[in-house]
Each structure stands twice: as C-alpha cells, then as structure tokens.
Design an enzyme around this catalytic site. Structure first.
Site, short mmCIF file in Angstrom:
data_model
loop_
_atom_site.label_atom_id
_atom_site.label_comp_id
_atom_site.label_asym_id
_atom_site.label_seq_id
_atom_site.Cartn_x
_atom_site.Cartn_y
_atom_site.Cartn_z
N ASP A 116 0.86 -1.17 0.00
CA ASP A 116 0.00 0.00 0.00
C ASP A 116 0.91 1.23 0.00
O ASP A 116 2.01 1.20 0.56
CB ASP A 116 -0.88 0.04 1.25
CG ASP A 116 -1.64 -1.26 1.48
OD1 ASP A 116 -2.19 -1.79 0.49
OD2 ASP A 116 -1.67 -1.73 2.63
N ASP A 122 -1.61 -2.45 -4.48
CA ASP A 122 -2.63 -2.89 -3.54
C ASP A 122 -3.48 -1.67 -3.18
O ASP A 122 -4.05 -1.03 -4.05
CB ASP A 122 -1.98 -3.55 -2.33
CG ASP A 122 -2.98 -4.34 -1.48
OD1 ASP A 122 -4.13 -4.52 -1.93
OD2 ASP A 122 -2.61 -4.78 -0.39
N ASP A 132 -4.46 1.69 3.60
CA ASP A 132 -5.20 0.63 4.29
C ASP A 132 -4.99 0.75 5.80
O ASP A 132 -3.87 1.07 6.27
CB ASP A 132 -4.75 -0.75 3.82
CG ASP A 132 -5.38 -1.14 2.48
OD1 ASP A 132 -6.09 -0.30 1.90
OD2 ASP A 132 -5.15 -2.27 2.03
N ARG A 162 -14.03 0.66 -2.57
CA ARG A 162 -13.39 0.69 -1.26
C ARG A 162 -12.99 2.11 -0.85
O ARG A 162 -11.82 2.39 -0.60
CB ARG A 162 -12.17 -0.23 -1.21
CG ARG A 162 -12.50 -1.70 -1.41
CD ARG A 162 -11.28 -2.57 -1.15
NE ARG A 162 -11.57 -3.97 -1.40
CZ ARG A 162 -10.71 -4.97 -1.22
NH1 ARG A 162 -9.50 -4.70 -0.78
NH2 ARG A 162 -11.06 -6.21 -1.47
#
Length: 419
Positions: free
Chosen positions: A196, A235, A239, A291
């Site tokens: 990330d 990714d 996160d 997301r």
C-alpha cells in the site's frame, strides 16, 4: 482561521505563512474525529535538534533512526524509495515468462504455485520488501516542506506504533514488481500485490491530513493480461488494518485507483472488533473504483467527503458495508456520470447495519439506505449501527454548513497545500 487550520499549523510547528518555527510549539488543539479523541500530537514537543530537514532516503533513514523519541521530519523532495526497478531485486532464477508457462491453469491447474520458479519469485519479493518499505516509529510528525514532497515506488508502514501525524505529502506508485499469483482467488485466479502507499497495521492515534495518493504513471489498467487475468502491481492507497485504532484521515485526495482503502483485514480477524475507530472527513476520492472505504468491524465515520468520476467505468461503489461494520455516513457528496443510481453508492458485503444522512448525488438530496433497500427487497440492512459519533466528539465542525458549496470547498482544499 478555522479550528482545523489552527490545529494543523500548531501540530507541525508552522506559522500561518508556512515558515518553520525553530522550536516547535506544544499543540494548542487536536485533530477532529477519532484521532482527536486519542489526543494525537505526533512529534509536537520535539527538541530543536530533533527537527530534521530531509532531501533523500539516507536523510530519512537517519531521522527515523531516532526511534520513539518525539521528532518532526520535514520532507523537501519527492523521494524514490525503490530505485532501480525490478532488475535491482530479481533473483537470477526468476523469469516471468517461464513462471507463466509453468503455472498456466490449463496445465498446472488451480493448486498454489510451488517449485523453483515460485521460490525465486518469493526471494525477489523479499529483496524488494526489505529495500522499499519505510517504517515510521511512534511520536513522529512527517510533513511536506516543499512543493511535490513525498514518496514514490515504496510503502510507508506504521506497524505496532502510536501517535503519528502525516501531512502535506504525496504518496505515489507503491509498485510490486513480483506480485503473487493466487489461482483460486475469486474462482478464476487473481494477481495480488503486497504494497500500500501508506499502511497502518496495529497503529493507534494517527492523523493523516492534506496528503495525495495515486498510482503515478503506471496504473494497473495499463498492465498486460497474464494467466488469464490483468496483472495487479498495486494494492491499496491507504489501508487501516490489524486492530489499528483512533485514526483520522482529513482533506486528502485519492486518485485513479481500484481498491482504494480497506478498513479491517478480513472477516476472520475478530480481534478487530472494538478497534478500527476511524474518521474520514473532507477527502476527495476521484476515479476511485471501490473501497472508499470498505469496512469490517470498525466504528467508522465518513463525513463531508466528495466522491467523483467523469467516466462510468471508473466507478463501482463507494462505501462497503462489511462484516460487523458500523459505518455512519453523513453530509457526503457524489459527482458522477448520469445513470449511476443512489443504491449503487453502497455495497453490502456481509454487513448488517448502515446509517446515512445528508447525502447528495449530483446536487440532489438522496437517502442511500432507502434507495438500497428498494433495490434489494429480499435483503436486510438496518439503520441501527449501535453508536453515534456525536457521543464521542464534536461533529459540528465536520458537517458542511452549506451543502451546495461542499464540492467546491473540497476540490479546492483537498491534497497537499504546498503543491
């Protein structure tokens, strides 16, 4: 000057004109939302000799070697965390074409890859991870001190740390050169990457403010098809997982990405319950397909954000209602192509509760929960999330007093202020 602006300046030791104080003052306020509940102050109170001006990776590593001692790290450049590309880390025994030939599902089947080529891929991946991951210690303020300052081609990781402030930085293109092929993922196999741009894992009391997140000039949509699926080299952009807690993400811009922000690791990580308290306010998610965020377990407050796209193919859903999530959304705005309906703005992913109020789609008020229920008459989604943000912190300053101006305010204000 607003309350938010005073807090931002005080916590970084900056004057209203953007200068650097020789001795960073003690904070006069706290971030809004859950990070404020945690009294997040970063490196405020750092001694003068613990204020660092960083221009390259060596300088960054030296500053962070101070460990958990309060520190302020001022970044003056766009630092490449992973120079050299794939060849700098590739194991001599690894060859991508040979890998594809060896593990083609038509001949290998759906078993996990194993053998010399997979072992060589893993060795290559470990070499990249060791070189390209920067770990922030506790009690750190990391801020951009020049236009375009930030990090590219690597991951900034907050792992088992607390009390961190990150501001006015660009995080770009955390590119995994050796993604993992998982042949049973989604039934048909998927490529999955490791990095990330910014990752919080068991991190507490974190404020991420006025930052920019993107994939640089090599988005995954331009990658080739291998083993029947498009290769994923990125990714998440940001996160928040593994029992991270008391986090605020404010006035940031997230741009042109697929799986943008995951809050909560997996359905089986029941230890996340009671953690993952996160506030997202005044962020701009542009051309982010999904997301934004997807939530499991957490008490997450998504308030006064802008979600936009100019092409329908750049939008899938915004708010993912996952396992035991308790997501409160209010005063958010969507600017999307015609034909995208209000019920498409959320997606139920094993969640059972979702509260929405004050949403607007292309300037018109919408009730997201009512729209979703009308489109899914055979499913159940309750408005009883079991908590209220205002019981924990003052939410007045987070809501837009003028909903019709929210889009304009966020377009103008989200992202680094030294860009």
């Amino acid at each position: 000057m607003t309350l938010h602006r005073r807090h931002v300046l005080a916590l970084a030791g900056l004057s209203a004109l953007g200068g650097c104080a020789s001795t960073p003052p003690e904070p006069t306020g706290l971030p809004l939302g859950w990070a404020g509940v945690g009294k997040t102050s970063g490196g405020a109170g750092a001694r003068p000799e613990h204020v660092f001006d960083v221009h390259d990776r060596a300088g960054l590593d030296k500053a962070l070697s101070l460990g958990d001692t309060p520190k302020i790290v001022r970044v003056h450049a766009f630092i490449d965390l992973c120079p050299g590309g794939a060849e700098a880390f590739r194991d001599p025994a690894f060859n991508a074409d040979a890998f594809d030939g060896a593990y083609d599902p038509a001949t290998w089947g759906r078993d996990d890859p194993q053998g010399p080529l997979e072992d060589a891929r893993k060795r290559s991946a470990r070499r990249q991870a060791q070189a390209c991951t920067v770990r922030l210690p506790s009690n750190t303020t990391l801020l951009g001190a020049a236009p375009g300052a930030g990090f590219q081609h690597g991951m900034v990781l907050l792992d088992k740390v607390q009390n961190i402030v990150i501001r006015d930085l660009r995080f770009s293109d955390a590119y995994d050169h050796f993604p993992d092929w998982q042949p049973r993922d989604n039934g048909h196999g998927e490529w999955n990457s490791e990095y990330d741009n910014l990752s919080l894992r068991t991190a507490e009391r974190v404020w991420v403010d006025h930052c920019h997140f993107d994939d640089g000039d090599r988005p995954d949509r331009l990658e080739p098809i291998r083993l029947g699926q498009r290769v994923q080299h990125h990714d998440g952009l940001l996160d928040i997982t593994n029992q991270s807690d008391l986090v605020t993400v404010s006035w940031c811009r997230f741009q042109a990405h697929d799986k943008t922000m995951l809050i909560g690791s997996s359905d089986s990580k029941t230890g996340d319950d009671g953690k993952l308290r996160v506030t997202l306010h005044h962020n701009h998610f542009h051309a982010c397909k999904e997301r934004t965020p997807r939530v499991r377990f957490g008490r997450v407050h998504v308030v006064s954000n802008l979600f936009s796209a100019t092409q329908a193919e750049d939008f899938g859903y915004s708010l993912g209602v996952g396992m035991q999530s308790r997501l409160v959304a209010e005063s958010n705005a969507w600017e999307l192509p015609a034909g995208i309906r209000a019920d498409q703005l959320i997606r139920r992913l094993k969640g059972s509760a979702f509260l929405d109020r004050g949403s607007r789609l292309n300037g018109q008020p919408v009730d997201l929960l009512a729209a979703w229920r009308a489109a899914h008459p055979d499913e159940t989604l309750s408005a009883d999330v079991g908590w209220a943000p205002e019981a924990f912190y003052d939410t007045t300053a987070l809501r837009s007093a003028e909903p019709n101006r929210l889009v304009e305010q966020i377009r103008a204000g989200a992202g680094p202020r030294r860009a």
